[in-house]
Design an enzyme around this catalytic site. Structure first.
Site, PDB file in Angstrom:
ATOM      1  N   CYS A   1    -106.728  27.330  38.897  1.00 36.22           N
ATOM      2  CA  CYS A   1    -105.695  28.381  38.806  1.00 36.22           C
ATOM      3  C   CYS A   1    -104.314  27.773  39.003  1.00 36.22           C
ATOM      4  O   CYS A   1    -103.311  28.385  38.631  1.00 36.22           O
ATOM      5  CB  CYS A   1    -105.963  29.527  39.769  1.00 36.22           C
ATOM      6  SG  CYS A   1    -106.501  28.986  41.367  1.00 36.22           S
TER       7      CYS A   1
ATOM      8  N   GLY B   1    -110.547  35.033  41.763  1.00 38.09           N
ATOM      9  CA  GLY B   1    -111.199  35.212  40.464  1.00 38.09           C
ATOM     10  C   GLY B   1    -110.201  35.752  39.462  1.00 38.09           C
ATOM     11  O   GLY B   1    -108.996  35.469  39.550  1.00 38.09           O
TER      12      GLY B   1
ATOM     13  N   GLY C   1    -109.870  41.353  40.232  1.00 36.06           N
ATOM     14  CA  GLY C   1    -108.953  41.507  41.373  1.00 36.06           C
ATOM     15  C   GLY C   1    -108.429  42.927  41.477  1.00 36.06           C
ATOM     16  O   GLY C   1    -108.326  43.498  42.564  1.00 36.06           O
TER      17      GLY C   1
ATOM     18  N   GLN D   1    -116.705  30.313  28.256  1.00 35.55           N
ATOM     19  CA  GLN D   1    -115.383  29.738  28.533  1.00 35.55           C
ATOM     20  C   GLN D   1    -114.956  28.826  27.378  1.00 35.55           C
ATOM     21  O   GLN D   1    -113.790  28.805  26.983  1.00 35.55           O
ATOM     22  CB  GLN D   1    -115.406  28.970  29.857  1.00 35.55           C
ATOM     23  CG  GLN D   1    -114.063  28.384  30.253  1.00 35.55           C
ATOM     24  CD  GLN D   1    -112.966  29.408  30.475  1.00 35.55           C
ATOM     25  OE1 GLN D   1    -113.152  30.380  31.203  1.00 35.55           O
ATOM     26  NE2 GLN D   1    -111.824  29.233  29.825  1.00 35.55           N
TER      27      GLN D   1
ATOM     28  N   GLU E   1    -103.473  33.456  30.598  1.00 35.62           N
ATOM     29  CA  GLU E   1    -104.198  32.343  31.200  1.00 35.62           C
ATOM     30  C   GLU E   1    -105.397  31.974  30.324  1.00 35.62           C
ATOM     31  O   GLU E   1    -106.210  32.820  29.987  1.00 35.62           O
ATOM     32  CB  GLU E   1    -104.691  32.711  32.600  1.00 35.62           C
ATOM     33  CG  GLU E   1    -105.309  31.514  33.295  1.00 35.62           C
ATOM     34  CD  GLU E   1    -105.694  31.798  34.740  1.00 35.62           C
ATOM     35  OE1 GLU E   1    -106.353  32.833  34.983  1.00 35.62           O
ATOM     36  OE2 GLU E   1    -105.345  30.978  35.607  1.00 35.62           O
TER      37      GLU E   1
ATOM     38  N   LYS F   1    -120.573  36.364  48.598  1.00 34.25           N
ATOM     39  CA  LYS F   1    -121.137  36.374  47.250  1.00 34.25           C
ATOM     40  C   LYS F   1    -120.458  35.307  46.391  1.00 34.25           C
ATOM     41  O   LYS F   1    -119.306  35.451  45.971  1.00 34.25           O
ATOM     42  CB  LYS F   1    -120.931  37.736  46.577  1.00 34.25           C
ATOM     43  CG  LYS F   1    -121.798  37.854  45.336  1.00 34.25           C
ATOM     44  CD  LYS F   1    -121.222  38.742  44.256  1.00 34.25           C
ATOM     45  CE  LYS F   1    -120.404  38.011  43.254  1.00 34.25           C
ATOM     46  NZ  LYS F   1    -121.098  36.988  42.452  1.00 34.25           N
TER      47      LYS F   1
ATOM     48  N   GLU G   1    -106.537  36.147  45.092  1.00 40.73           N
ATOM     49  CA  GLU G   1    -105.978  34.991  44.396  1.00 40.73           C
ATOM     50  C   GLU G   1    -106.497  35.078  42.975  1.00 40.73           C
ATOM     51  O   GLU G   1    -107.713  35.018  42.755  1.00 40.73           O
ATOM     52  CB  GLU G   1    -106.420  33.665  45.037  1.00 40.73           C
ATOM     53  CG  GLU G   1    -105.785  33.379  46.379  1.00 40.73           C
ATOM     54  CD  GLU G   1    -104.266  33.298  46.357  1.00 40.73           C
ATOM     55  OE1 GLU G   1    -103.682  33.138  45.265  1.00 40.73           O
ATOM     56  OE2 GLU G   1    -103.671  33.425  47.433  1.00 40.73           O
TER      57      GLU G   1
HETATM   58  P1  ADP Z   1    -114.103  34.321  36.646  1.00 39.36           P
HETATM   59  O1  ADP Z   1    -113.424  34.385  35.324  1.00 39.36           O
HETATM   60  O2  ADP Z   1    -113.522  33.355  37.621  1.00 39.36           O
HETATM   61  O3  ADP Z   1    -115.592  34.288  36.578  1.00 39.36           O
HETATM   62  P2  ADP Z   1    -114.440  36.972  37.756  1.00 39.36           P
HETATM   63  O4  ADP Z   1    -113.373  37.825  38.333  1.00 39.36           O
HETATM   64  O5  ADP Z   1    -115.284  37.500  36.683  1.00 39.36           O
HETATM   65  O6  ADP Z   1    -113.670  35.675  37.335  1.00 39.36           O
HETATM   66  O7  ADP Z   1    -115.405  36.447  38.886  1.00 39.36           O
HETATM   67  C1  ADP Z   1    -114.995  36.100  40.184  1.00 39.36           C
HETATM   68  C2  ADP Z   1    -116.005  36.640  41.179  1.00 39.36           C
HETATM   69  O8  ADP Z   1    -115.958  38.068  41.153  1.00 39.36           O
HETATM   70  C3  ADP Z   1    -117.446  36.252  40.861  1.00 39.36           C
HETATM   71  O9  ADP Z   1    -118.135  35.976  42.063  1.00 39.36           O
HETATM   72  C4  ADP Z   1    -117.958  37.502  40.183  1.00 39.36           C
HETATM   73  O10 ADP Z   1    -119.366  37.620  40.255  1.00 39.36           O
HETATM   74  C5  ADP Z   1    -117.260  38.565  40.986  1.00 39.36           C
HETATM   75  N1  ADP Z   1    -117.230  39.879  40.316  1.00 39.36           N
HETATM   76  C6  ADP Z   1    -117.249  40.149  38.991  1.00 39.36           C
HETATM   77  N2  ADP Z   1    -117.245  41.477  38.760  1.00 39.36           N
HETATM   78  C7  ADP Z   1    -117.191  42.082  39.970  1.00 39.36           C
HETATM   79  C8  ADP Z   1    -117.159  43.456  40.426  1.00 39.36           C
HETATM   80  N3  ADP Z   1    -117.175  44.480  39.588  1.00 39.36           N
HETATM   81  N4  ADP Z   1    -117.114  43.677  41.753  1.00 39.36           N
HETATM   82  C9  ADP Z   1    -117.070  42.656  42.619  1.00 39.36           C
HETATM   83  N5  ADP Z   1    -117.137  41.370  42.267  1.00 39.36           N
HETATM   84  C10 ADP Z   1    -117.191  41.074  40.965  1.00 39.36           C
END
Ligand code: ADP
Length: 477
Positions: free
Chosen positions: A280, A224, A229, A327, A379, A171, A246
């Site tokens: 990051c 992410g 995380g 952002q 951050e 994904k 990460e």
């Molecule tokens: P960023 O600030 O880098 O967008 P996120 O953590 O929001 O950080 O996103 C990183 C990834 O995690 C993306 O692919 C996002 O769609 C996914 N993501 C966001 N929310 C969830 C969730 N509840 N469960 C699993 N994946 C998620």
């Protein structure tokens, strides 16, 4: 044309689509992509589960050939794919092509690793018994990636997952589906059997969450935000699955009195502002000893005046736009917070107008910051950095390590003693001497400590730790 999801070897349109917009020019629609549902995610997981027994036993030459072919096609199409990446993410064309080349190199590296799978044979502690230690694939691997490295991060997760015999549900981030779609298309055409790699583009809260909730995913690798995380961690503990995270960074870059000024300024500008500060491994805390402080700040200001912030695709652009409006708002909010906290905005921080509507922000440098301020602790993920003045090396090291994060850490010095001490004592997964905190090789371990990371390292041979599980077999001779 809507680019579709790949589930069980079929391109599936689904009922909804979403658009990806060019942050350099919001009138430019990069592409339309099918939005997967939670049911699509579950179908993808079922397909990956069904494909696992055969793929996990596939021959190393088959895996090698597919990964090798993928590497070759990515490298042959580097200009086109690099341009797509820069259009969807906003990093400069040079950076976009560079990242694409890196993705090709990663596939090439893991194509080679397929041919070097090895175990160990040991004598047992007991007579007439042999012990074999082998690595086996883990099962279905869930891959969830962020928007800031749209091709390199998917590559450094997908390539080892497939190399070691796992099947994948992938994904990508919703903001940048184009590069991900392209590498999945390449891998699919390179001959992957159906179900081995499945692509589900869509919302984290829907598709990502369906992955977290599935008992059939044996391992999740995530890059992410800290918040997501933590969700990945909690869900993975619940399902007793392997996970690797990460997340953020608040990476320090130390400049000592004895630094070569131009080396220090180049590394600091690169660390803080290149790729629009959206790495990051970027540095947003520049910790400078007092003997060089004023000269360093003046030289940073001069260097920053020479930076061209413009359309990512224009020749001569050094820094592209911020990735999107939310952002950009986060970046400008932190600039306001820094001012309120009493730091001095020495350079930049203004919104910029260019020929096309985009999210252009002049890189911002604060001075007179302390390490206790929010701009030094949280951050920001944009082109915003703060200079923190310190007395000497000892204070610099203490401030560098005084952070909840621990991904990367840098120092500019000509002192072998201080460089050596810093390498040993920086609380970070990666340490850079006279180099930017960001910008890493593709064939060596990547990862951090403390609040930045969890689990074993990514990339290079160390990736095997996550994508395999060890078996110890005893045989009576
Ligand atoms: P960023 O600030 O880098 O967008 P996120 O953590 O929001 O950080 O996103 C990183 C990834 O995690 C993306 O692919 C996002 O769609 C996914 N993501 C966001 N929310 C969830 C969730 N509840 N469960 C699993 N994946 C998620």
């Amino acid at each position: 044309m809507v680019q579709k999801n790949l589930i069980d070897g079929e391109w599936i349109a689904g009922s909804e689509a979403f658009r990806s917009i060019n942050p350099s020019n919001t009138n430019d629609v990069v592409g339309e992509y099918a939005r997967a549902s939670a049911d699509d995610a579950r179908a993808a997981i079922a397909a990956a589960k069904a494909a696992f027994p055969a793929w996990s036993r596939s021959g190393i030459l088959e895996r090698h050939a597919i990964l090798r072919k993928t590497a070759d096609e990515i490298l042959a199409r580097k200009d086109e794919l690099g341009k797509l990446l820069s259009r969807e993410e906003g990093k400069t064309l040079v950076e976009g092509i560079g990242e694409t080349v890196r993705a090709g190199q990663i596939f090439d590296f893991f194509a080679g690793e397929c041919l070097r799978l090895a175990g160990e044979v040991l004598p047992s502690a007991r007579p007439n018994i042999g012990v074999e230690i082998t690595r086996e694939p883990v099962g279905v691997v869930g891959i969830i990636t962020p928007w800031n490295f749209p091709i390199a991060i998917p590559a450094w997760k997908i390539a080892p997952a497939l190399c070691y015999g796992n099947t994948v549900v992938f994904k990508p981030a919703e903001l940048v589906p184009g590069s991900s779609w392209a590498i999945v298309d390449i891998l699919h055409r390179a001959g992957l059997p159906k179900g081995v790699l499945n692509l589900v583009m869509g919302k984290g809260s829907v598709v990502g969450q369906a992955m977290l909730d599935s008992p059939d995913i044996s391992a999740i690798t995530f890059t992410g935000s800290v918040g997501t995380g933590k969700r990945v961690a909690a869900a993975s503990v619940e399902h007793n699955r392997k996970y690797q995270l990460e997340m953020g960074g608040k990476n320090p870059f130390v400049v000592l009195d004895d630094a070569d000024l131009s080396v220090a300024v180049e590394a600091a500008v690169n660390s803080a502002f290149f790729s629009t500060g959206q790495r990051c491994t970027a540095s947003s805390r520049i910790i400078v000893t007092e003997g060089i402080h004023d000269r360093f700040v003046a030289a940073m200001g001069e260097r920053m005046k020479g930076l061209t912030i413009d359309d990512a695709l224009k020749a001569g652009t050094h820094i592209g736009p911020v990735v999107d409006e939310s952002q950009l708002n986060q970046d400008t909010d932190y600039i306001a917070i820094g001012k309120q906290e009493g730091a001095k905005l020495a350079f930049g921080g203004e919104l910029l107008k260019r020929d096309t509507p985009g999210f252009y922000l002049q890189p911002a440098l604060f001075t007179e910051a302390t390490n206790a301020m929010r701009i030094s602790r949280e951050e920001i993920f944009g082109p915003v950095a703060a200079v923190i003045r310190v007395r000497d090396y000892d204070e610099a090291l203490a401030v560098a390590n005084d952070t909840p994060f621990g991904l990367s850490s840098g120092i500019a010095t000509t002192s072998l003693k201080h460089a050596t001490h810093f390498k040993r004592n920086a609380e970070a997964g990666m340490v850079m001497v006279n180099l930017p905190t960001a910008g890493v090789d593709f064939h060596v371990p990547f990862g951090g400590r403390k609040g930045s990371s969890y689990g074993s390292r990514e990339q290079g041979r160390y990736a095997a730790e996550f994508y395999t599980t060890v078996k110890t077999a005893y045989t009576l001779a």
